[in-house]
Scaffold this motif. Structure first.
Motif, short mmCIF file in Angstrom:
data_model
loop_
_atom_site.label_atom_id
_atom_site.label_comp_id
_atom_site.label_asym_id
_atom_site.label_seq_id
_atom_site.Cartn_x
_atom_site.Cartn_y
_atom_site.Cartn_z
N PHE A 291 81.20 -10.04 17.67
CA PHE A 291 81.83 -10.14 16.36
C PHE A 291 81.19 -9.18 15.35
CE2 PHE A 291 82.19 -12.15 12.13
CZ PHE A 291 83.57 -12.13 12.02
N LEU A 292 79.87 -9.04 15.43
CA LEU A 292 79.17 -8.22 14.44
C LEU A 292 79.10 -6.76 14.82
CD1 LEU A 292 76.09 -10.51 13.62
CD2 LEU A 292 78.09 -10.09 12.18
N GLY A 293 78.96 -6.48 16.12
CA GLY A 293 78.55 -5.15 16.54
C GLY A 293 79.63 -4.09 16.50
N THR A 294 79.25 -2.87 16.10
CA THR A 294 80.12 -1.73 16.38
C THR A 294 79.85 -1.31 17.82
OG1 THR A 294 78.37 -0.25 15.55
CG2 THR A 294 80.11 -0.87 14.02
N ARG A 295 78.71 -1.74 18.31
CA ARG A 295 78.28 -1.44 19.68
C ARG A 295 77.42 -2.61 20.14
NH1 ARG A 295 77.41 3.09 22.25
NH2 ARG A 295 77.91 4.33 20.42
N VAL A 296 77.49 -2.88 21.43
CA VAL A 296 76.67 -3.96 21.99
C VAL A 296 75.83 -3.41 23.12
CG1 VAL A 296 76.67 -6.19 23.18
CG2 VAL A 296 78.35 -5.77 21.39
N VAL A 297 74.54 -3.70 23.06
CA VAL A 297 73.64 -3.36 24.17
C VAL A 297 73.25 -4.66 24.84
CG1 VAL A 297 71.37 -2.44 24.77
CG2 VAL A 297 72.77 -1.27 23.06
N VAL A 298 73.52 -4.75 26.15
CA VAL A 298 73.25 -5.99 26.88
C VAL A 298 71.98 -5.84 27.70
CG1 VAL A 298 74.18 -7.71 28.46
CG2 VAL A 298 75.73 -6.36 27.05
N LEU A 299 71.07 -6.80 27.53
CA LEU A 299 69.82 -6.79 28.29
C LEU A 299 69.78 -8.03 29.17
CD1 LEU A 299 67.58 -6.00 25.21
CD2 LEU A 299 68.11 -4.37 27.03
N THR A 300 69.28 -7.89 30.39
CA THR A 300 69.14 -9.06 31.26
C THR A 300 67.66 -9.33 31.50
OG1 THR A 300 69.28 -7.67 33.23
CG2 THR A 300 71.32 -8.66 32.45
N ALA A 301 67.36 -10.58 31.87
CA ALA A 301 65.97 -10.97 32.11
C ALA A 301 65.68 -10.97 33.60
CB ALA A 301 65.71 -12.35 31.52
N SER A 302 64.42 -10.98 33.94
CA SER A 302 63.87 -11.08 35.30
C SER A 302 64.77 -10.49 36.40
CB SER A 302 63.52 -12.54 35.61
OG SER A 302 64.65 -13.37 35.43
N PRO A 303 64.72 -9.23 36.67
CA PRO A 303 63.87 -8.28 35.96
C PRO A 303 64.53 -7.83 34.68
CG PRO A 303 65.06 -7.16 37.70
CD PRO A 303 65.45 -8.60 37.80
N ALA A 304 63.67 -7.53 33.67
CA ALA A 304 64.20 -7.03 32.40
C ALA A 304 64.86 -5.68 32.63
CB ALA A 304 63.06 -6.91 31.39
N ARG A 305 66.06 -5.57 32.15
CA ARG A 305 66.82 -4.37 32.49
C ARG A 305 67.92 -4.22 31.46
NH1 ARG A 305 71.29 -3.30 35.68
NH2 ARG A 305 71.92 -5.46 35.93
N MET A 306 68.27 -2.97 31.16
CA MET A 306 69.39 -2.74 30.26
C MET A 306 70.65 -2.71 31.10
SD MET A 306 69.89 0.26 27.51
CE MET A 306 71.58 0.71 27.81
N ALA A 307 71.55 -3.64 30.86
CA ALA A 307 72.68 -3.81 31.77
C ALA A 307 73.94 -3.10 31.29
CB ALA A 307 72.97 -5.30 31.97
N ASP A 308 74.07 -2.94 29.99
CA ASP A 308 75.32 -2.35 29.51
C ASP A 308 75.14 -1.85 28.08
OD1 ASP A 308 77.92 -1.49 29.47
OD2 ASP A 308 78.82 -3.47 29.82
N ASN A 309 76.02 -1.00 27.67
CA ASN A 309 75.98 -0.44 26.33
C ASN A 309 77.39 0.04 26.04
OD1 ASN A 309 75.69 1.11 24.04
ND2 ASN A 309 74.47 2.72 25.03
N PHE A 310 78.11 -0.73 25.24
CA PHE A 310 79.50 -0.33 25.01
C PHE A 310 79.89 -0.45 23.55
CE2 PHE A 310 79.53 -4.83 26.22
CZ PHE A 310 80.28 -5.40 25.20
#
Lengths: 254, 255
Positions: free
Chosen positions: A203-222
């Motif tokens: 709702f807020l983002g012009t862009r969303v960066v998705v992070l996942t845990a164990s293992p910490a990882r950047m999963a998406d950026n759209f």
């Protein structure tokens, strides 16, 4: 354009506890343009708060590249960051206006002008008339508005928000989301917004960066292609649902 | 104003409970036919004030000086010590365990030593009051100074604020409620310290007077001395409360 305002490329952060190493942030890579409102979303333990603190310059990072500022928008790390936390963290013994003025005092800005600016900001965040109250006289949501005004007082280029509405009840939270979009449009700031609320992130983002845990990882950026100004009914739109489903899937909740 | 009426009611009830105690005391003595040397009536107690030999004013002044003097010394040095600790961590690690050990000494046991070192009089009794209330003030102040939200420190750090700014704008005002809670505990202890000092050896003061009149079994005067000691304590406590009201925002006060 002279490059992005924030540029992260392969940023890692390693924590060492009792001889063991664990990766709190792994290969964070994304750009933020001036004026964007980027949501960092993920479950607890995904390193989103750590990432925010690395960007704030509060923690060192282990490898990778992190650059803030561009030729057109230079960045001064000592006065271009405004921070908002989950708790308002207002000083109990200061009136609201004096709480807002705290960063100005620390930076040694001219007080008369800052005081005027504080009043304007309190009007912007919807707290006009509450300048001389003490924090305990305000509700949690109102205290958080004051904290946002405090983050804006020194006119920083970048606002870092760490789950700022996480401690509020659901209705207040929705209201604050709308308010934040309004403040963002008026103040024209670049905002990084950490949250574990998926619908809030979209709702807020012009862009969303998705992070996942164990293992910490950047999963998406759209990019979120929803029109501005946004109102609560976009949450019922088909496109909105597609974005949230996309995040749910990445977080293994579907 | 409802709030105003509430306050009046509260004060009225507080006064009432005190009056009830005096009344109960009076009727207990009168109706129970209690001998005066066991327990004098309130009126008899008050009458003892008219005996010039007891030098009420002089003795009360001596005790008050001991209490306020020892207390003031403890506040200044106690808060000062805690400030030094928060400023230099290694100093705290060096001195705090020592202070904890020293605090285990029963301060009363030091009385005879104080007399050997400093002779009779007001001096050693000030020292006794000081010794007994110094530590609680150090402890609560140190605690208050260390209670800072880590996120708030981060906020100041992003602005490259100095350590002095953190101290003056966040740490010290944040510690004030703790300092006052220590000062309230210490106010009570200071009274006890001064009186114990007078018991152990003194040539003036209300505690000294109590030992004198004990010999002649003037129980009324002993009662009066206890009441005066209590009143001095109440005055000190009231002063601290007033100061707290002045300096600490309502919500920040520790209950």
């Amino acid at each position: 354009m002279a490059g992005p305002f924030i540029h992260l490329s392969g940023v890692n952060k390693v924590y060492r506890t009792r001889g063991e190493e664990f990766l709190a942030i792994s290969e964070a890579t994304f750009d933020v343009d001036v004026g964007e409102l980027v949501s960092l979303v993920g479950p607890s333990g995904c390193g989103k708060t750590t990432l925010l603190k690395v960007i704030a310059g509060l923690h060192p990072y282990d490898g990778g590249e992190l650059r803030i500022g561009s030729q057109t928008h230079p960045f001064d790390p000592s006065r271009d960051i405004g921070m908002v936390f989950q708790q308002p963290l207002l000083l109990k013994w200061r009136r609201i206006v004096d709480n807002v003025l705290l960063p100005a005092e620390i930076l040694g800005l001219p007080m008369a002008e800052s005081r005027e600016r504080a009043r304007d900001l309190l009007t912007l965040v919807g707290l006009a008339g509450n300048e001389n109250k003490y924090p305990y006289e305000l509700s949690g949501g109102m205290q958080q508005r004051a904290a946002i005004a405090r983050a804006l007082i020194h006119d920083p280029k970048l606002i870092l928000m760490d789950e700022p509405f996480g401690a509020l009840d659901a209705l207040t939270r929705e209201k604050m989301n709308l308010e934040l979009l309004h403040i963002w449009r008026e103040a024209r700031k670049t905002i990084l917004f950490v949250t574990h609320g998926i619908s809030e992130a979209v709702f807020l983002g012009t862009r969303v960066v998705v992070l996942t845990a164990s293992p910490a990882r950047m999963a998406d950026n759209f990019q979120v292609d929803l029109p501005h100004p946004r109102t609560l009914d976009i949450k019922t739109h088909e496109v909105f649902g597609q974005y949230t489903r996309r995040i749910y899937r990445l977080l293994g909740m579907e | 104003m409802a709030g105003n009426r509430d306050a009046i009611q509260r004060y009225a009830l507080a006064v009432l409970s005190h009056l009830l105690l005096v009344a109960a005391w009076h009727f207990f003595v009168v109706l129970g036919d209690v001998p005066a040397f066991v327990m004098p009536s309130p009126a008899a107690t008050l009458r003892s004030l008219s005996i010039p030999n007891y030098r009420w004013f002089e003795n009360s002044a001596a005790t008050a000086i001991e209490i306020f003097g020892g207390y003031a010394l403890a506040v200044v040095l106690g808060v000062g010590t805690a400030l030094l600790f928060s400023w230099w961590r290694w100093l705290e690690m060096l001195a705090m365990p020592l202070l904890v050990s020293l605090n285990m000494i029963p301060k009363v046991a030091l009385g005879p030593l104080f007399i050997v070192w400093f002779a009779y009089g007001i001096g050693p009794n000030i020292l006794m009051a000081f010794a007994i209330c110094f530590f609680p003030i150090v402890l609560t102040t140190a605690r208050g100074l260390s209670e800072v939200e880590p996120d708030l420190l981060d906020l100041v750090r992003t602005l490259k604020g100095s350590r002095w700014q953190i101290f003056a704008k966040i740490q010290l005002p944040g510690a004030l409620p703790y300092i006052f809670s220590g000062m309230k505990v210490a106010a009570i202890l200071a009274v006890a310290g001064a009186i114990v000092g007078e018991f152990l050896g003194s040539d003036k003061g209300l505690g000294y007077l109590m030992l004198q009149v004990q010999v002649t079994l003037d129980t009324a005067a002993m009662f009066m001395a206890v009441i005066l000691i209590t009143l001095i304590g109440v005055a000190l406590y009231g002063l601290v409360l007033a100061l707290e009201r002045l300096l600490v925002v309502r919500d920040a006060r520790l209950q």
